[in-house]
Design a protein around this motif. Sequence first.
Motif, PDB file in Angstrom:
ATOM      1  N   ASN A  31       0.792  -1.227   0.000  1.00  0.00           N
ATOM      2  CA  ASN A  31       0.000   0.000   0.000  1.00  0.00           C
ATOM      3  C   ASN A  31       0.823   1.276   0.000  1.00  0.00           C
ATOM      4  O   ASN A  31       0.282   2.378   0.141  1.00  0.00           O
ATOM      5  CB  ASN A  31      -0.941   0.011   1.223  1.00  0.00           C
ATOM      6  CG  ASN A  31      -0.182  -0.105   2.533  1.00  0.00           C
ATOM      7  OD1 ASN A  31       1.031  -0.148   2.566  1.00  0.00           O
ATOM      8  ND2 ASN A  31      -0.930  -0.132   3.630  1.00  0.00           N
ATOM      9  N   TYR A  32       2.137   1.137  -0.172  1.00  0.00           N
ATOM     10  CA  TYR A  32       2.990   2.324  -0.189  1.00  0.00           C
ATOM     11  C   TYR A  32       4.117   2.080  -1.172  1.00  0.00           C
ATOM     12  O   TYR A  32       4.764   1.026  -1.131  1.00  0.00           O
ATOM     13  CB  TYR A  32       3.536   2.601   1.214  1.00  0.00           C
ATOM     14  CG  TYR A  32       4.577   3.688   1.285  1.00  0.00           C
ATOM     15  CD1 TYR A  32       5.878   3.403   1.684  1.00  0.00           C
ATOM     16  CD2 TYR A  32       4.263   5.006   0.962  1.00  0.00           C
ATOM     17  CE1 TYR A  32       6.843   4.386   1.748  1.00  0.00           C
ATOM     18  CE2 TYR A  32       5.216   5.996   1.027  1.00  0.00           C
ATOM     19  CZ  TYR A  32       6.505   5.688   1.419  1.00  0.00           C
ATOM     20  OH  TYR A  32       7.458   6.670   1.482  1.00  0.00           O
ATOM     21  N   ARG A  51       0.752   6.536  -2.145  1.00  0.00           N
ATOM     22  CA  ARG A  51       0.030   5.547  -1.350  1.00  0.00           C
ATOM     23  C   ARG A  51      -1.097   4.963  -2.184  1.00  0.00           C
ATOM     24  O   ARG A  51      -1.524   5.557  -3.177  1.00  0.00           O
ATOM     25  CB  ARG A  51      -0.475   6.185  -0.058  1.00  0.00           C
ATOM     26  CG  ARG A  51       0.659   6.751   0.766  1.00  0.00           C
ATOM     27  CD  ARG A  51       0.233   7.260   2.103  1.00  0.00           C
ATOM     28  NE  ARG A  51       1.336   7.976   2.753  1.00  0.00           N
ATOM     29  CZ  ARG A  51       1.269   8.484   3.976  1.00  0.00           C
ATOM     30  NH1 ARG A  51       0.160   8.370   4.690  1.00  0.00           N
ATOM     31  NH2 ARG A  51       2.310   9.110   4.492  1.00  0.00           N
ATOM     32  N   ASP A  96       3.969  -4.209   8.671  1.00  0.00           N
ATOM     33  CA  ASP A  96       4.083  -5.312   9.608  1.00  0.00           C
ATOM     34  C   ASP A  96       3.157  -4.975  10.774  1.00  0.00           C
ATOM     35  O   ASP A  96       3.471  -4.129  11.591  1.00  0.00           O
ATOM     36  CB  ASP A  96       5.532  -5.434  10.084  1.00  0.00           C
ATOM     37  CG  ASP A  96       5.728  -6.545  11.100  1.00  0.00           C
ATOM     38  OD1 ASP A  96       6.856  -7.056  11.196  1.00  0.00           O
ATOM     39  OD2 ASP A  96       4.770  -6.890  11.814  1.00  0.00           O
ATOM     40  N   ALA A  99       4.901  -5.208  14.393  1.00  0.00           N
ATOM     41  CA  ALA A  99       5.913  -4.208  14.736  1.00  0.00           C
ATOM     42  C   ALA A  99       5.446  -2.797  14.419  1.00  0.00           C
ATOM     43  O   ALA A  99       5.960  -1.831  14.979  1.00  0.00           O
ATOM     44  CB  ALA A  99       7.212  -4.505  13.998  1.00  0.00           C
ATOM     45  N   GLY A 100       4.494  -2.672  13.502  1.00  0.00           N
ATOM     46  CA  GLY A 100       4.035  -1.350  13.103  1.00  0.00           C
ATOM     47  C   GLY A 100       4.916  -0.684  12.073  1.00  0.00           C
ATOM     48  O   GLY A 100       4.697   0.458  11.703  1.00  0.00           O
ATOM     49  N   SER A 101       5.931  -1.374  11.591  1.00  0.00           N
ATOM     50  CA  SER A 101       6.832  -0.786  10.608  1.00  0.00           C
ATOM     51  C   SER A 101       6.397  -1.176   9.205  1.00  0.00           C
ATOM     52  O   SER A 101       5.582  -2.079   9.016  1.00  0.00           O
ATOM     53  CB  SER A 101       8.262  -1.260  10.856  1.00  0.00           C
ATOM     54  OG  SER A 101       8.336  -2.671  10.700  1.00  0.00           O
ATOM     55  N   TYR A 102       6.936  -0.461   8.223  1.00  0.00           N
ATOM     56  CA  TYR A 102       6.652  -0.738   6.824  1.00  0.00           C
ATOM     57  C   TYR A 102       7.912  -1.306   6.199  1.00  0.00           C
ATOM     58  O   TYR A 102       8.935  -0.635   6.123  1.00  0.00           O
ATOM     59  CB  TYR A 102       6.220   0.528   6.102  1.00  0.00           C
ATOM     60  CG  TYR A 102       4.869   1.003   6.551  1.00  0.00           C
ATOM     61  CD1 TYR A 102       4.736   1.785   7.685  1.00  0.00           C
ATOM     62  CD2 TYR A 102       3.720   0.630   5.868  1.00  0.00           C
ATOM     63  CE1 TYR A 102       3.493   2.198   8.121  1.00  0.00           C
ATOM     64  CE2 TYR A 102       2.473   1.041   6.300  1.00  0.00           C
ATOM     65  CZ  TYR A 102       2.364   1.822   7.423  1.00  0.00           C
ATOM     66  OH  TYR A 102       1.141   2.223   7.856  1.00  0.00           O
ATOM     67  N   GLN A 103       7.830  -2.550   5.767  1.00  0.00           N
ATOM     68  CA  GLN A 103       8.996  -3.205   5.204  1.00  0.00           C
ATOM     69  C   GLN A 103       9.019  -3.004   3.698  1.00  0.00           C
ATOM     70  O   GLN A 103       8.064  -3.344   3.009  1.00  0.00           O
ATOM     71  CB  GLN A 103       8.982  -4.690   5.546  1.00  0.00           C
ATOM     72  CG  GLN A 103       9.065  -4.937   7.040  1.00  0.00           C
ATOM     73  CD  GLN A 103       9.248  -6.399   7.372  1.00  0.00           C
ATOM     74  OE1 GLN A 103       9.988  -7.095   6.679  1.00  0.00           O
ATOM     75  NE2 GLN A 103       8.595  -6.856   8.417  1.00  0.00           N
ATOM     76  N   LEU A 104      10.136  -2.467   3.208  1.00  0.00           N
ATOM     77  CA  LEU A 104      10.279  -2.181   1.791  1.00  0.00           C
ATOM     78  C   LEU A 104      10.911  -3.346   1.049  1.00  0.00           C
ATOM     79  O   LEU A 104      11.887  -3.930   1.512  1.00  0.00           O
ATOM     80  CB  LEU A 104      11.155  -0.943   1.591  1.00  0.00           C
ATOM     81  CG  LEU A 104      10.618   0.385   2.113  1.00  0.00           C
ATOM     82  CD1 LEU A 104      11.641   1.488   1.873  1.00  0.00           C
ATOM     83  CD2 LEU A 104       9.300   0.730   1.462  1.00  0.00           C
ATOM     84  N   PHE A 106      12.574  -3.795  -2.681  1.00  0.00           N
ATOM     85  CA  PHE A 106      13.071  -2.936  -3.746  1.00  0.00           C
ATOM     86  C   PHE A 106      13.151  -3.653  -5.082  1.00  0.00           C
ATOM     87  O   PHE A 106      13.387  -4.869  -5.149  1.00  0.00           O
ATOM     88  CB  PHE A 106      14.477  -2.429  -3.400  1.00  0.00           C
ATOM     89  CG  PHE A 106      14.498  -1.349  -2.361  1.00  0.00           C
ATOM     90  CD1 PHE A 106      14.470  -1.660  -1.016  1.00  0.00           C
ATOM     91  CD2 PHE A 106      14.546  -0.012  -2.729  1.00  0.00           C
ATOM     92  CE1 PHE A 106      14.490  -0.666  -0.043  1.00  0.00           C
ATOM     93  CE2 PHE A 106      14.571   0.992  -1.766  1.00  0.00           C
ATOM     94  CZ  PHE A 106      14.539   0.656  -0.433  1.00  0.00           C
TER      95      PHE A 106
END
Lengths: 116, 113
Positions: A31-32, A51, A96, A99-104, A106
């Motif tokens: 989504n990003y 987004r 995630d 964890a609340g993080s956004y995993q990229l 590439f």
Amino acid sequence: GENVEQHPSTLSVQEGDSAVIKCTYSDSASNYFPWYKQELGKGPQLIIDIRSNVGEKKDQRIAVTLNKTAKHFSLHITETQPEDSAVYFCAASIRDSGAGSYQLTFGKGTKLSVIP
Amino acid sequence: DAGITQSPRHKVTETGTPVTLRCHQTENHRYMYWYRQDPGHGLRLIHYSYGVKDTDKGEVSDGYSVSRSKTEDFLLTLESATSSQTSVYFCAISDTTGGYEQYFGPGTRLTVT
């Protein structure tokens, strides 16, 4: 997991022409979608992002478009200048939830050369 | 580079030796990441941290460990370096309270001979 394909791997354009780099992603939950520019010997620099609730975003000579149905997004650079020469990376991101993080994830990069 | 420093910037080491890379941020961001960059592979996530002492594995975590004892520092350790770990290592930070964006440091070039 997510897989991001980026094309072309190299791109040469005349100064003043437009450049387009395309990416596809595999996970519909992404989504990003950021784009990074990397100059030789430096870290990647975030230049524009989009987004999933937006179809297009523009910032001066740079624009990004997103087609969620087809799962692809593109970077458009107009009126290219020699200082646009660099390696450009696309990425897709899923949050995630734990964890609340956004995993990229590439793409492999596009080396853009702007010929004066 | 958004208040991110990495040390050392360059390192040459021998196979089998331990190596620790340091990432330091002055932005007080919650999230920190370690990536490696190799020709033909783009950037790949090794480990990330979502708070002090909270870490998790990324796509290519084998052979690497991390630690985060303070908000500002995130350490990447190669317990026994191998030639396949020759790469450029980048640290990134993000604060998802404000957005999704990740900002990268200047990188560390590691050569394992």
